[in-house]
Design a protein around this motif. Structure first.
Motif, PDB file in Angstrom:
ATOM      1  N   ILE A   1      -1.120  -8.406  57.168  1.00 38.27           N
ATOM      2  CA  ILE A   1      -0.694  -9.806  57.235  1.00 38.27           C
ATOM      3  C   ILE A   1       0.566  -9.940  56.382  1.00 38.27           C
ATOM      4  O   ILE A   1       0.566  -9.553  55.210  1.00 38.27           O
ATOM      5  N   PRO A   2       1.650 -10.454  56.940  1.00 34.63           N
ATOM      6  CA  PRO A   2       2.904 -10.485  56.185  1.00 34.63           C
ATOM      7  C   PRO A   2       2.845 -11.400  54.966  1.00 34.63           C
ATOM      8  O   PRO A   2       2.195 -12.438  54.982  1.00 34.63           O
ATOM      9  N   ARG A   3       3.556 -10.993  53.935  1.00 36.30           N
ATOM     10  CA  ARG A   3       3.615 -11.780  52.713  1.00 36.30           C
ATOM     11  C   ARG A   3       4.200 -13.160  52.960  1.00 36.30           C
ATOM     12  O   ARG A   3       3.886 -14.121  52.256  1.00 36.30           O
ATOM     13  N   SER A   4       5.040 -13.268  53.984  1.00 32.85           N
ATOM     14  CA  SER A   4       5.702 -14.543  54.270  1.00 32.85           C
ATOM     15  C   SER A   4       4.729 -15.661  54.617  1.00 32.85           C
ATOM     16  O   SER A   4       5.083 -16.846  54.532  1.00 32.85           O
ATOM     17  N   ILE A   5       3.499 -15.301  55.004  1.00 32.35           N
ATOM     18  CA  ILE A   5       2.484 -16.320  55.305  1.00 32.35           C
ATOM     19  C   ILE A   5       2.267 -17.238  54.099  1.00 32.35           C
ATOM     20  O   ILE A   5       1.900 -18.402  54.233  1.00 32.35           O
ATOM     21  N   SER A   6       2.516 -16.704  52.904  1.00 26.01           N
ATOM     22  CA  SER A   6       2.303 -17.505  51.690  1.00 26.01           C
ATOM     23  C   SER A   6       3.243 -18.696  51.602  1.00 26.01           C
ATOM     24  O   SER A   6       3.054 -19.580  50.769  1.00 26.01           O
ATOM     25  N   ARG A   7       4.279 -18.728  52.450  1.00 27.78           N
ATOM     26  CA  ARG A   7       5.204 -19.869  52.433  1.00 27.78           C
ATOM     27  C   ARG A   7       4.634 -21.073  53.181  1.00 27.78           C
ATOM     28  O   ARG A   7       5.191 -22.173  53.113  1.00 27.78           O
ATOM     29  N   LEU A   8       3.564 -20.871  53.935  1.00 31.51           N
ATOM     30  CA  LEU A   8       3.011 -21.950  54.750  1.00 31.51           C
ATOM     31  C   LEU A   8       2.153 -22.867  53.876  1.00 31.51           C
ATOM     32  O   LEU A   8       0.927 -22.882  53.950  1.00 31.51           O
ATOM     33  N   ASN A   9       2.813 -23.656  53.079  1.00 35.06           N
ATOM     34  CA  ASN A   9       2.128 -24.447  52.059  1.00 35.06           C
ATOM     35  C   ASN A   9       1.253 -25.555  52.625  1.00 35.06           C
ATOM     36  O   ASN A   9       0.427 -26.125  51.916  1.00 35.06           O
ATOM     37  N   SER A  10       1.441 -25.895  53.905  1.00 34.32           N
ATOM     38  CA  SER A  10       0.629 -26.942  54.518  1.00 34.32           C
ATOM     39  C   SER A  10      -0.541 -26.376  55.308  1.00 34.32           C
ATOM     40  O   SER A  10      -1.338 -27.134  55.861  1.00 34.32           O
TER      41      SER A  10
END
Length: 344
Positions: free
Chosen positions: A63-72
């Motif tokens: 799972i890409p680290r960028s998923i952590s940007r999905l704050n909502s």
């Protein structure tokens, strides 16, 4: 805001990197398709996403680290894929931040609005911070966590030695499913803090030792499954406080003891499975006196367990499924006069 539902079609190939262009997307459902490849890092650029369902596909890799940007993001469903901690094959590395394992790239820690997380039926073996990082982290608002059917997911996933400093004013967790993992640990006492928990499954997970008495604090618990492990000792008397309990599965362990107070107050109990254990003693009328909704009793393969009911006893329930195969000869026909049942 836009909601896209392409579920239950025959979509194939990769999820395109152009997904990043959908800046006003708040719901995306691509479940039940034939999607392959990895989850693109560009998914993390759709920061308006509140619900993402990629379950029942053939996605692989981490799972890409960028998923952590999905704050909502409040709902994330990734079950029934082939996701793991492995680095994607050469040719797709450009869409991921390079890291040696999922342990170093836990993409969930910053998802402060995440309430439902389903990672079941994948190929995960570990998670940075353990299961407790989900429960105690992210403002303690996670309601459901499903890591079931990840058979190599093991180690000290509860990270009990790191939980002394973890605390919340309240815990929203309602469902915790770790069925069919390989944890090989004891049940931690801190699970008793999850007062809103309604369903807990730790079955088929190589759990050993005694059952923590703290589970008796889970006053809202309706379904408890600890079956097919290596649990020993007694069924805690604290289980008598689980007044909302409907199903209790303790079969296929090494449990030896139980008390009348374990079951007598459980008026909502429908299913009791204590089969394939080492139980000793006698089950008598008081054990079942208040169980008006009771319909399934499994006590097979407890060769030192017997039942003792009088011939004129009329229980407040009627069984639909009764398996006492190991107790043949332990009770006479008079018992069956009062204890109506079907045997499957």
């Amino acid at each position: 805001m836009v909601n896209i539902d392409f579920s239950q079609n025959y979509l194939a190939d990769f999820i395109p990197s152009e997904i990043r262009m959908l800046k006003e997307l708040f719901g995306l459902n691509l479940s039940h398709n034939n999607l392959t490849g990895t989850i693109p890092a560009e998914m993390g650029e759709v920061e308006s996403l509140e619900s993402l369902d990629l379950s029942f596909n053939q996605l692989s890799g981490p799972i890409p680290r960028s998923i952590s940007r999905l704050n909502s993001l409040g709902v994330l469903k990734l079950s029934r894929n082939n996701l793991s901690e492995e680095i994607p094959r050469e040719g797709h590395l450009s869409t991921f931040n390079e890291a040696s394992s999922f342990d170093n790239v836990n993409p969930f820690h910053n998802l402060t609005f995440l309430k439902f997380l389903d990672l079941s039926e994948n190929e995960f073996t570990s998670i940075d911070g353990g299961v407790s990082s989900f429960i105690f982290g992210n403002n303690c608002i996670l309601k459901a966590l499903d890591l079931s059917y990840n058979p190599d997911f093991g180690g000290d996933v509860f990270r009990s030695d790191k939980n002394e400093s973890m605390s919340c004013d309240h815990y929203d967790m309602q469902v915790l499913n770790l069925h069919d993992t390989s944890m090989k640990i004891k049940i931690p006492d801190w699970l008793g803090k999850l007062k809103n928990l309604q369903s807990l499954s730790l079955s088929t997970s190589l759990i050993y030792g005694s059952i923590s008495t703290s589970l008796g604090n889970l006053s809202n618990l309706e379904d408890l499954d600890l079956s097919n492990n290596a649990l020993i000792g007694a069924i805690p008397t604290s289980f008598g406080r689980l007044l909302n309990l409907r199903t209790l599965y303790l079969g296929r362990n090494r449990l030896e003891e139980f008390g009348e107070e374990c079951f007598i107050q459980l008026e909502n109990l429908e299913v009791l499975d204590i089969s394939n254990n080492f139980h000793k003693g006698v089950l008598e009328e008081p054990h079942f006196a208040n169980l008006s909704r009771f319909n399934v009793l499994l006590i097979a393969d407890n060769e030192h367990l017997s039942l003792d009911m009088t011939s004129n006893w009329v229980p407040a329930f009627q069984l639909n499924h009764f398996d006492a195969s190991s107790c043949i000869g332990c009770f006479g026909s008079e018992f069956l006069n009062g204890f109506e049942h079907k045997r499957y």
